[in-house]
Design a protein around this motif. Structure first.
Motif, PDB file in Angstrom:
ATOM      1  N   ILE B  18       3.357   4.176   0.515  1.00 43.74           N
ATOM      2  CA  ILE B  18       2.250   4.185  -0.985  1.00 43.74           C
ATOM      3  C   ILE B  18       0.681   4.653   0.267  1.00 43.74           C
ATOM      4  N   ARG B  19       0.295   5.492  -0.311  1.00 42.42           N
ATOM      5  CA  ARG B  19      -0.934   5.542   0.625  1.00 42.42           C
ATOM      6  C   ARG B  19      -2.192   5.274  -0.123  1.00 42.42           C
ATOM      7  N   VAL B  20      -2.837   4.468   0.785  1.00 44.12           N
ATOM      8  CA  VAL B  20      -4.273   3.691   0.766  1.00 44.12           C
ATOM      9  C   VAL B  20      -5.246   4.583   1.308  1.00 44.12           C
ATOM     10  N   LYS B  21      -6.375   4.847   0.519  1.00 39.89           N
ATOM     11  CA  LYS B  21      -7.584   5.950   0.789  1.00 39.89           C
ATOM     12  C   LYS B  21      -8.714   5.613   0.949  1.00 39.89           C
ATOM     13  N   ARG B  22      -9.414   5.311   1.878  1.00 43.08           N
ATOM     14  CA  ARG B  22     -10.966   5.366   1.716  1.00 43.08           C
ATOM     15  C   ARG B  22     -11.942   5.930   2.076  1.00 43.08           C
ATOM     16  N   ASN B  23     -13.018   7.021   1.514  1.00 45.15           N
ATOM     17  CA  ASN B  23     -13.834   7.792   1.510  1.00 45.15           C
ATOM     18  C   ASN B  23     -12.682   8.773   2.569  1.00 45.15           C
ATOM     19  N   LYS B  24     -12.315   9.470   3.441  1.00 41.65           N
ATOM     20  CA  LYS B  24     -12.207  10.522   4.509  1.00 41.65           C
ATOM     21  C   LYS B  24     -10.444  10.227   4.997  1.00 41.65           C
ATOM     22  N   THR B  25     -10.266   8.850   4.910  1.00 40.40           N
ATOM     23  CA  THR B  25      -8.860   8.748   5.459  1.00 40.40           C
ATOM     24  C   THR B  25      -8.297   8.181   4.338  1.00 40.40           C
ATOM     25  N   THR B  26      -6.892   8.309   5.069  1.00 38.72           N
ATOM     26  CA  THR B  26      -5.699   7.610   4.081  1.00 38.72           C
ATOM     27  C   THR B  26      -4.603   7.033   5.009  1.00 38.72           C
ATOM     28  N   TYR B  27      -4.159   5.795   4.529  1.00 41.49           N
ATOM     29  CA  TYR B  27      -3.038   4.943   5.768  1.00 41.49           C
ATOM     30  C   TYR B  27      -1.969   5.127   4.858  1.00 41.49           C
ATOM     31  N   PHE B  28      -0.739   6.095   5.423  1.00 46.71           N
ATOM     32  CA  PHE B  28       0.090   6.174   4.961  1.00 46.71           C
ATOM     33  C   PHE B  28       1.270   4.656   5.388  1.00 46.71           C
ATOM     34  N   LEU B  29       1.545   4.235   3.909  1.00 46.85           N
ATOM     35  CA  LEU B  29       2.067   2.355   4.847  1.00 46.85           C
ATOM     36  C   LEU B  29       3.808   2.371   4.700  1.00 46.85           C
ATOM     37  N   GLN B  30       4.329   2.057   4.752  1.00 50.14           N
ATOM     38  CA  GLN B  30       5.989   2.130   4.719  1.00 50.14           C
ATOM     39  C   GLN B  30       6.413   0.295   3.851  1.00 50.14           C
ATOM     40  N   CYS B  31       6.716   0.421   2.762  1.00 48.03           N
ATOM     41  CA  CYS B  31       6.728  -0.832   2.109  1.00 48.03           C
ATOM     42  C   CYS B  31       7.545  -1.105   1.179  1.00 48.03           C
ATOM     43  N   VAL B  32       8.610  -2.119   1.050  1.00 52.06           N
ATOM     44  CA  VAL B  32       9.544  -2.430  -0.191  1.00 52.06           C
ATOM     45  C   VAL B  32       9.242  -3.002  -1.085  1.00 52.06           C
ATOM     46  N   PRO B  33      10.194  -2.626  -2.075  1.00 49.48           N
ATOM     47  CA  PRO B  33       8.922  -2.971  -3.305  1.00 49.48           C
ATOM     48  C   PRO B  33       8.600  -4.530  -3.767  1.00 49.48           C
ATOM     49  N   SER B  34       9.357  -5.121  -3.258  1.00 47.51           N
ATOM     50  CA  SER B  34       9.278  -6.789  -3.480  1.00 47.51           C
ATOM     51  C   SER B  34       8.125  -7.052  -2.045  1.00 47.51           C
ATOM     52  N   GLU B  35       7.640  -6.599  -1.828  1.00 47.78           N
ATOM     53  CA  GLU B  35       6.230  -7.403  -0.397  1.00 47.78           C
ATOM     54  C   GLU B  35       5.209  -7.409  -1.482  1.00 47.78           C
ATOM     55  N   THR B  36       4.664  -8.259  -1.269  1.00 42.96           N
ATOM     56  CA  THR B  36       3.593  -8.813  -2.521  1.00 42.96           C
ATOM     57  C   THR B  36       2.332  -8.411  -1.597  1.00 42.96           C
ATOM     58  N   ILE B  37       1.144  -7.596  -2.526  1.00 42.58           N
ATOM     59  CA  ILE B  37      -0.287  -7.349  -2.018  1.00 42.58           C
ATOM     60  C   ILE B  37      -0.515  -7.909  -0.694  1.00 42.58           C
ATOM     61  N   LEU B  38      -0.721  -9.042  -0.487  1.00 37.91           N
ATOM     62  CA  LEU B  38      -0.736 -10.216   0.562  1.00 37.91           C
ATOM     63  C   LEU B  38      -0.381  -9.542   1.898  1.00 37.91           C
ATOM     64  N   GLN B  39       0.944  -8.798   1.725  1.00 39.68           N
ATOM     65  CA  GLN B  39       1.534  -8.255   3.163  1.00 39.68           C
ATOM     66  C   GLN B  39       1.381  -7.009   3.456  1.00 39.68           C
ATOM     67  N   ILE B  40       0.889  -5.868   2.355  1.00 42.45           N
ATOM     68  CA  ILE B  40       0.394  -5.667   2.999  1.00 42.45           C
ATOM     69  C   ILE B  40      -0.909  -5.152   3.653  1.00 42.45           C
ATOM     70  N   LYS B  41      -1.690  -6.406   3.073  1.00 43.39           N
ATOM     71  CA  LYS B  41      -2.578  -6.355   2.741  1.00 43.39           C
ATOM     72  C   LYS B  41      -2.686  -7.151   4.678  1.00 43.39           C
ATOM     73  N   GLU B  42      -2.359  -7.595   4.953  1.00 40.00           N
ATOM     74  CA  GLU B  42      -1.619  -7.580   6.193  1.00 40.00           C
ATOM     75  C   GLU B  42      -1.516  -6.987   7.627  1.00 40.00           C
ATOM     76  N   LYS B  43      -0.759  -6.211   6.934  1.00 37.31           N
ATOM     77  CA  LYS B  43      -0.413  -4.588   7.774  1.00 37.31           C
ATOM     78  C   LYS B  43      -1.684  -3.642   8.019  1.00 37.31           C
ATOM     79  N   LEU B  44      -2.302  -3.757   7.032  1.00 36.50           N
ATOM     80  CA  LEU B  44      -3.598  -3.264   6.944  1.00 36.50           C
ATOM     81  C   LEU B  44      -4.768  -3.389   8.139  1.00 36.50           C
ATOM     82  N   GLN B  45      -4.586  -5.116   7.791  1.00 34.49           N
ATOM     83  CA  GLN B  45      -5.517  -5.478   8.615  1.00 34.49           C
ATOM     84  C   GLN B  45      -4.981  -5.326  10.517  1.00 34.49           C
ATOM     85  N   GLU B  46      -3.677  -5.030  10.976  1.00 39.93           N
ATOM     86  CA  GLU B  46      -3.835  -4.675  12.119  1.00 39.93           C
ATOM     87  C   GLU B  46      -4.075  -3.189  12.160  1.00 39.93           C
TER      88      GLU B  46
END
Lengths: 98, 115
Positions: B18-46
């Motif tokens: 997925i492409r997580v965007k804020r202002n001028k920055t895009t984070y590309f995160l690899q994930c699997v469909p069964s992952e929860t949003i919380l798990q995605i946020k934990e990745k972003l926290q890093e």
């Protein structure tokens, strides 16, 4: 995902794309930058600036990197390229050895 | 652009991104469909040093706020989806969605030019 495992690619307009190193290494040029110590100072900080690549093209390239990883692991999908991007994208791909 | 080929191994980490965007920055995160949003946020926290509780993820272009406990698949977040990231401000409210696009940037530069 650890910060050290990512690399930040910066476009001509200063937009930032944070992607997995593994994905960036799809590009032979970026791979060389990341794996040859000393010669590219910016890669030590995990940042590479591309003053000649526009934001739209750089994002498309990042999408291609991930598509390429998916394709390599057996997911056979098409990679869609808007016709108006083709020329600029090919020039960037040529530069990046992608 | 060359097309690599290797043996098939479904459900690995290359399954989707997925492409997580804020202002001028895009984070590309690899994930699997069964992952929860919380798990995605934990990745972003890093990546962004912002605690999970101070992050809000919003699926674009419909601006649906994503639920921590649900999976990506549950909320129809697909491969290559764009998700807006907003952060909690000092007054405890979340900021508005702000994704800058290159065209906006050119326009603002023209208006800043003073000519």
């Amino acid at each position: 995902m650890k910060k050290e495992d990512t690399v930040k690619l910066i476009s001509a307009e200063g937009f930032e794309f944070v992607i997995d190193k593994k994905a960036a290494m799809v590009s032979q040029t970026i791979r060389n930058m990341l794996t040859s110590p000393g010669s590219f100072a910016e890669t030590e900080h995990g940042e590479v600036t591309f003053p000649e690549i526009s934001t739209t093209i750089l994002e498309k390239i990042c999408q291609y990197f991930y598509w390429s990883l998916q394709y390599a692991s057996g997911k056979e999908t098409e990679f869609h390229i808007e016709p108006e991007l083709t020329l600029e994208l090919m020039m960037a791909a040529n530069y990046l050895h992608t | 652009m060359s097309q690599p080929s290797r043996p098939k191994s479904p459900d690995d980490q290359t399954a989707m991104y997925i492409r997580v965007k804020r202002n001028k920055t895009t984070y590309f995160l690899q994930c699997v469909p069964s992952e929860t949003i919380l798990q995605i946020k934990e990745k972003l926290q890093e990546l962004i040093d912002q605690p999970v509780n101070d992050q809000r993820l919003i699926l674009m272009p419909n601006r649906e706020v994503l639920d921590d406990s649900k999976s990506l698949a549950d909320q129809k977040v697909e491969n290559d989806a764009v998700v807006a990231l907003t952060l909690r401000k000092d007054d405890n409210e979340f900021e508005e969605v702000n994704i800058v696009r290159p065209n906006d940037f050119y326009q603002s530069r023209e208006t800043d030019g003073g000519f």
